[in-house]
Scaffold this motif. Structure first.
Motif, PDB file in Angstrom:
ATOM      1  N   HIS A 276       0.820  -1.210   0.000  1.00 57.19           N
ATOM      2  CA  HIS A 276       0.000   0.000   0.000  1.00 57.19           C
ATOM      3  C   HIS A 276       0.857   1.264   0.000  1.00 57.19           C
ATOM      4  O   HIS A 276       0.420   2.313  -0.486  1.00 57.19           O
ATOM      5  CB  HIS A 276      -0.929  -0.013   1.214  1.00 57.19           C
ATOM      6  CG  HIS A 276      -1.913   1.107   1.246  1.00 57.19           C
ATOM      7  ND1 HIS A 276      -2.938   1.249   0.331  1.00 57.19           N
ATOM      8  CD2 HIS A 276      -2.029   2.157   2.097  1.00 57.19           C
ATOM      9  CE1 HIS A 276      -3.641   2.323   0.609  1.00 57.19           C
ATOM     10  NE2 HIS A 276      -3.110   2.901   1.669  1.00 57.19           N
ATOM     11  N   ALA A 277       2.091   1.161   0.485  1.00 58.38           N
ATOM     12  CA  ALA A 277       3.000   2.307   0.532  1.00 58.38           C
ATOM     13  C   ALA A 277       3.701   2.528  -0.801  1.00 58.38           C
ATOM     14  O   ALA A 277       4.847   2.982  -0.860  1.00 58.38           O
ATOM     15  CB  ALA A 277       4.030   2.105   1.635  1.00 58.38           C
ATOM     16  N   MET A 278       3.014   2.272  -1.884  1.00 57.74           N
ATOM     17  CA  MET A 278       3.586   2.236  -3.229  1.00 57.74           C
ATOM     18  C   MET A 278       4.260   3.542  -3.658  1.00 57.74           C
ATOM     19  O   MET A 278       5.252   3.522  -4.379  1.00 57.74           O
ATOM     20  CB  MET A 278       2.500   1.870  -4.243  1.00 57.74           C
ATOM     21  CG  MET A 278       1.307   2.799  -4.238  1.00 57.74           C
ATOM     22  SD  MET A 278       0.034   2.300  -5.440  1.00 57.74           S
ATOM     23  CE  MET A 278      -0.444   0.677  -4.865  1.00 57.74           C
ATOM     24  N   LEU A 279       3.752   4.689  -3.233  1.00 60.80           N
ATOM     25  CA  LEU A 279       4.329   5.962  -3.671  1.00 60.80           C
ATOM     26  C   LEU A 279       5.772   6.099  -3.234  1.00 60.80           C
ATOM     27  O   LEU A 279       6.611   6.656  -3.960  1.00 60.80           O
ATOM     28  CB  LEU A 279       3.526   7.138  -3.115  1.00 60.80           C
ATOM     29  CG  LEU A 279       2.045   7.225  -3.455  1.00 60.80           C
ATOM     30  CD1 LEU A 279       1.454   8.497  -2.858  1.00 60.80           C
ATOM     31  CD2 LEU A 279       1.808   7.158  -4.946  1.00 60.80           C
ATOM     32  N   LEU A 280       6.076   5.598  -2.057  1.00 62.47           N
ATOM     33  CA  LEU A 280       7.410   5.707  -1.494  1.00 62.47           C
ATOM     34  C   LEU A 280       8.258   4.479  -1.806  1.00 62.47           C
ATOM     35  O   LEU A 280       9.476   4.575  -1.934  1.00 62.47           O
ATOM     36  CB  LEU A 280       7.316   5.882   0.022  1.00 62.47           C
ATOM     37  CG  LEU A 280       6.521   7.104   0.504  1.00 62.47           C
ATOM     38  CD1 LEU A 280       6.262   7.003   1.996  1.00 62.47           C
ATOM     39  CD2 LEU A 280       7.256   8.385   0.174  1.00 62.47           C
ATOM     40  N   GLU A 281       7.608   3.352  -1.926  1.00 65.14           N
ATOM     41  CA  GLU A 281       8.305   2.074  -2.044  1.00 65.14           C
ATOM     42  C   GLU A 281       8.760   1.771  -3.462  1.00 65.14           C
ATOM     43  O   GLU A 281       9.856   1.245  -3.671  1.00 65.14           O
ATOM     44  CB  GLU A 281       7.358   0.971  -1.550  1.00 65.14           C
ATOM     45  CG  GLU A 281       7.931  -0.415  -1.533  1.00 65.14           C
ATOM     46  CD  GLU A 281       6.885  -1.426  -1.097  1.00 65.14           C
ATOM     47  OE1 GLU A 281       7.273  -2.515  -0.664  1.00 65.14           O
ATOM     48  OE2 GLU A 281       5.674  -1.124  -1.194  1.00 65.14           O
ATOM     49  N   ASN A 282       7.935   2.103  -4.450  1.00 61.72           N
ATOM     50  CA  ASN A 282       8.248   1.752  -5.833  1.00 61.72           C
ATOM     51  C   ASN A 282       7.671   2.809  -6.770  1.00 61.72           C
ATOM     52  O   ASN A 282       6.723   2.561  -7.513  1.00 61.72           O
ATOM     53  CB  ASN A 282       7.682   0.371  -6.162  1.00 61.72           C
ATOM     54  CG  ASN A 282       8.465  -0.330  -7.254  1.00 61.72           C
ATOM     55  OD1 ASN A 282       9.403   0.232  -7.824  1.00 61.72           O
ATOM     56  ND2 ASN A 282       8.084  -1.561  -7.563  1.00 61.72           N
ATOM     57  N   PRO A 283       8.226   4.014  -6.744  1.00 53.90           N
ATOM     58  CA  PRO A 283       7.608   5.130  -7.457  1.00 53.90           C
ATOM     59  C   PRO A 283       7.595   4.991  -8.980  1.00 53.90           C
ATOM     60  O   PRO A 283       6.684   5.512  -9.624  1.00 53.90           O
ATOM     61  CB  PRO A 283       8.439   6.339  -7.024  1.00 53.90           C
ATOM     62  CG  PRO A 283       9.734   5.780  -6.548  1.00 53.90           C
ATOM     63  CD  PRO A 283       9.399   4.450  -5.946  1.00 53.90           C
ATOM     64  N   ARG A 284       8.571   4.343  -9.574  1.00 56.58           N
ATOM     65  CA  ARG A 284       8.646   4.288 -11.035  1.00 56.58           C
ATOM     66  C   ARG A 284       7.431   3.609 -11.667  1.00 56.58           C
ATOM     67  O   ARG A 284       6.804   4.197 -12.560  1.00 56.58           O
ATOM     68  CB  ARG A 284       9.942   3.597 -11.467  1.00 56.58           C
ATOM     69  CG  ARG A 284      10.016   3.284 -12.962  1.00 56.58           C
ATOM     70  CD  ARG A 284       9.821   4.506 -13.855  1.00 56.58           C
ATOM     71  NE  ARG A 284      10.939   5.412 -13.779  1.00 56.58           N
ATOM     72  CZ  ARG A 284      11.033   6.530 -14.496  1.00 56.58           C
ATOM     73  NH1 ARG A 284      10.041   6.890 -15.304  1.00 56.58           N
ATOM     74  NH2 ARG A 284      12.084   7.308 -14.374  1.00 56.58           N
ATOM     75  N   PRO A 285       7.034   2.384 -11.260  1.00 58.64           N
ATOM     76  CA  PRO A 285       5.839   1.802 -11.886  1.00 58.64           C
ATOM     77  C   PRO A 285       4.571   2.578 -11.597  1.00 58.64           C
ATOM     78  O   PRO A 285       3.647   2.592 -12.424  1.00 58.64           O
ATOM     79  CB  PRO A 285       5.782   0.381 -11.322  1.00 58.64           C
ATOM     80  CG  PRO A 285       6.662   0.375 -10.144  1.00 58.64           C
ATOM     81  CD  PRO A 285       7.702   1.414 -10.375  1.00 58.64           C
ATOM     82  N   VAL A 286       4.513   3.232 -10.442  1.00 57.19           N
ATOM     83  CA  VAL A 286       3.354   4.077 -10.149  1.00 57.19           C
ATOM     84  C   VAL A 286       3.292   5.223 -11.151  1.00 57.19           C
ATOM     85  O   VAL A 286       2.241   5.488 -11.757  1.00 57.19           O
ATOM     86  CB  VAL A 286       3.425   4.620  -8.711  1.00 57.19           C
ATOM     87  CG1 VAL A 286       2.331   5.667  -8.479  1.00 57.19           C
ATOM     88  CG2 VAL A 286       3.292   3.485  -7.708  1.00 57.19           C
ATOM     89  N   ALA A 287       4.417   5.904 -11.351  1.00 61.27           N
ATOM     90  CA  ALA A 287       4.462   7.011 -12.306  1.00 61.27           C
ATOM     91  C   ALA A 287       4.160   6.528 -13.719  1.00 61.27           C
ATOM     92  O   ALA A 287       3.424   7.188 -14.467  1.00 61.27           O
ATOM     93  CB  ALA A 287       5.822   7.695 -12.251  1.00 61.27           C
ATOM     94  N   ASP A 288       4.702   5.383 -14.087  1.00 64.99           N
ATOM     95  CA  ASP A 288       4.474   4.867 -15.440  1.00 64.99           C
ATOM     96  C   ASP A 288       2.995   4.573 -15.681  1.00 64.99           C
ATOM     97  O   ASP A 288       2.469   4.834 -16.769  1.00 64.99           O
ATOM     98  CB  ASP A 288       5.298   3.598 -15.665  1.00 64.99           C
ATOM     99  CG  ASP A 288       6.785   3.883 -15.832  1.00 64.99           C
ATOM    100  OD1 ASP A 288       7.147   5.062 -16.033  1.00 64.99           O
ATOM    101  OD2 ASP A 288       7.584   2.925 -15.760  1.00 64.99           O
TER     102      ASP A 288
END
Length: 300
Positions: A276-288
């Protein structure tokens, strides 16, 4: 029409192109977007806000219509009323509500893992009554923690918790530290209060519980991106049943999102390799995922 609102704290990340407004989750701040926003600003005009009662924004009665009025005022002030709302967790729920309340203006919405605790029937393999009992316990824990107050010097303990989370999830510590420092407010008695304060935090939790999110998703007549975290929520010490509950919910959520996407051409579901902490944990796929979705929109 702009209703009563408070003036929100805004971080303008700059950029040109389709405007995006970034909305954080409950008890969080615009600092959560620090790793994602620069990736988006290469292609978009990007603003992030602290919701009312959070971060550096003023307090105010926590009701969704007033919160949406705050967002509307920010976009009007910055001359981008047609921005795409992009939210994480609670921010994702608000993004959907904002889009529904602004037809003909808002081109769509992005909701990143903003599904709340769901309904008892979404907990696959568990009896609904048992699931409801566990959900009541989680809600009680959340209410107890709302507006947490720590003694003078308690910031050191909060930061130690963030350092442990950094090690557990691989999140850069400085991102977590920035979020905590933006979230705490020193009271007149020297103690620290985590924002939003208890009164408004309880109002916020009640508003979240009142939402029938899948009913909102089905009402969307414009493109809607729903991002789902593939990694489980970290265990909670002392709650030996929590992992089983979350595994059951993950199955139900995957099922219901697949059915929704199959029946509604407006809906796109993105599976994201993160908790759930995706913004901080794995920002690249979120941005993509956001960039790919926004590229398919017609936005002025």
């Amino acid at each position: 029409m702009i209703r009563d609102h408070v003036t929100l704290a805004v971080h303008d990340h700059g950029g040109k192109g389709t405007p995006l407004l970034l909305l954080h989750g409950a008890g969080r701040t615009l600092a959560d977007w620090a790793a994602v926003a620069p990736l988006l600003a290469r292609h978009h005009r990007v603003l992030a806000v602290d919701l009312r009662g959070h971060g550096f924004s003023p307090d105010g009665t926590w009701r969704i219509p007033e919160v949406l009025a705050d967002i509307e005022a920010v976009l009007d002030t910055h001359g981008i009323p047609g921005a795409l709302p992009v939210g994480h967790s609670l921010g994702g729920m608000l993004a959907v509500r904002y889009a529904l309340d602004h037809p003909g203006i808002t081109p769509g919405a992005v909701n990143l893992d903003g599904f709340g605790w769901g309904r008892p029937g979404q907990y696959v393999g568990l009896e609904p009554a048992h699931a409801e009992e566990r959900l009541a316990q989680i809600r009680e824990l959340a209410a107890t923690a709302a507006g947490q107050v720590v003694p003078p010097g308690g910031l050191k303990g909060l930061l130690a918790q963030q350092r442990a989370m950094s090690a557990q999830l691989g999140i850069p510590y400085e991102l977590l530290e920035a979020g905590v420092r933006r979230s705490v407010h020193e009271r007149a008695d020297g103690r620290l209060e985590l924002r939003p304060g208890r009164e408004h935090a309880l109002e916020m939790l009640a508003e979240i519980d009142s939402l029938d999110l899948f009913a909102l998703f089905r009402r969307m007549d414009r493109p809607l991106l729903l991002g789902r975290a593939l990694r489980p929520v970290p265990s909670i010490p002392g709650l030996d049943w929590f992992d089983e509950l979350m595994a059951a919910y993950a199955k139900g959520l995957a099922r219901d999102l697949a059915e929704l996407a199959a029946s509604r051409r407006e809906v796109t579901v993105a599976d994201l390799d993160a908790t759930h902490a995706m913004l901080l944990e794995n920002p690249r796929p979120v941005a993509d995922a956001i960039l790919g979705f926004a590229a398919g929109l017609s936005v002025d």
